[in-house]
Design an enzyme around this catalytic site. Sequence first.
Site, PDB file in Angstrom:
ATOM      1  N   SER A  39      41.894  50.035  34.498  1.00 48.33           N
ATOM      2  CA  SER A  39      42.713  51.078  35.132  1.00 48.33           C
ATOM      3  C   SER A  39      44.209  50.763  35.026  1.00 48.33           C
ATOM      4  O   SER A  39      45.036  51.668  34.904  1.00 48.33           O
ATOM      5  CB  SER A  39      42.299  51.291  36.592  1.00 48.33           C
ATOM      6  N   ASN A  40      44.572  49.486  35.049  1.00 51.85           N
ATOM      7  CA  ASN A  40      45.988  49.143  34.834  1.00 51.85           C
ATOM      8  C   ASN A  40      46.399  49.413  33.394  1.00 51.85           C
ATOM      9  O   ASN A  40      47.515  49.874  33.142  1.00 51.85           O
ATOM     10  CB  ASN A  40      46.260  47.682  35.220  1.00 51.85           C
ATOM     11  N   MET A  76      40.118  38.186  32.533  1.00 51.32           N
ATOM     12  CA  MET A  76      39.532  37.212  33.436  1.00 51.32           C
ATOM     13  C   MET A  76      39.315  35.839  32.810  1.00 51.32           C
ATOM     14  O   MET A  76      38.441  35.085  33.240  1.00 51.32           O
ATOM     15  CB  MET A  76      38.233  37.786  34.037  1.00 51.32           C
ATOM     16  N   ARG A  77      40.117  35.488  31.829  1.00 52.95           N
ATOM     17  CA  ARG A  77      40.046  34.138  31.256  1.00 52.95           C
ATOM     18  C   ARG A  77      41.320  33.379  31.606  1.00 52.95           C
ATOM     19  O   ARG A  77      42.411  33.955  31.537  1.00 52.95           O
ATOM     20  CB  ARG A  77      39.962  34.212  29.730  1.00 52.95           C
ATOM     21  N   HIS A 121      48.585  41.020  39.723  1.00 55.57           N
ATOM     22  CA  HIS A 121      47.633  40.353  40.611  1.00 55.57           C
ATOM     23  C   HIS A 121      47.586  41.116  41.940  1.00 55.57           C
ATOM     24  O   HIS A 121      48.632  41.498  42.473  1.00 55.57           O
ATOM     25  CB  HIS A 121      48.064  38.902  40.850  1.00 55.57           C
ATOM     26  N   GLU A 155      49.450  48.964  42.234  1.00 51.80           N
ATOM     27  CA  GLU A 155      49.433  48.261  40.934  1.00 51.80           C
ATOM     28  C   GLU A 155      49.804  49.225  39.817  1.00 51.80           C
ATOM     29  O   GLU A 155      50.604  48.908  38.931  1.00 51.80           O
ATOM     30  CB  GLU A 155      48.034  47.679  40.659  1.00 51.80           C
TER      31      GLU A 155
END
Length: 203
Positions: free
Chosen positions: A16-17, A93-94, A112, A177
């Site tokens: 979504s970002n 997510m790494r 974040h 965000e």
Amino acid sequence: MSPILRVGVLASGRGSNLQALLDAGTRLDYPARVVVVVSDREDARALERATAAGVTALFLNPKDHGARTAYEAVLTKTLERHDVGLVCLAGFMRLLTPVFVRVWQGRLMNIHPSLLPAFPGLHAQRQALDHGVTVAGATVHFVDEGVDTGPIVLQAAVPVQATDTEETLAARILVEEHRIYPEAVRLFAEGRLHVAGRKVSIR
Ligand code: GAR
């Protein structure tokens, strides 16, 4: 006017970002365009969003590349091939090694879902609720070698309501965000961000 900033986005999930950045890029007066999206997950919705927007969408499988640094070298090559001037992490997510971070230092941003330095890492919204804060929020920051520790570009506060669950709070933070990430990228593209140590000033 300065040339349009070419942006590469790394995303692992919903995207979504990424969508907020893609949408911003459709505005004629917006100085940046997403030109490539890379995911470490084949099923990432982010890849579908990129394709729908006519942007190159690539799945690069970490399992094909042994060591983390080998995978990151491929990421860097891919981003360089697309001539990107800024890399945006959007739900990627790494954890990135210092090697990758150094290559892109000052040209690598993350979003974040907390008011950093509070609640870095995973499940930031749940951490905020568990801690009992009354104000949560979102942060865009440059990435350094720590986890969610880099110089802060923009933040937005979101009041916590007594009835909030992790989901309702996350949804309200997400609205912010989607506002501050495109704004931070615009400021970068306009050359208005100056970093001195931990502090980012906006000219
Ligand atoms: C966003 O809330 C982003 O802030 C968060 O993951 C979500 C990704 O959503 N990132 C982190 O927690 C990074 N530590 P999206 O895929 O819909 O943009």
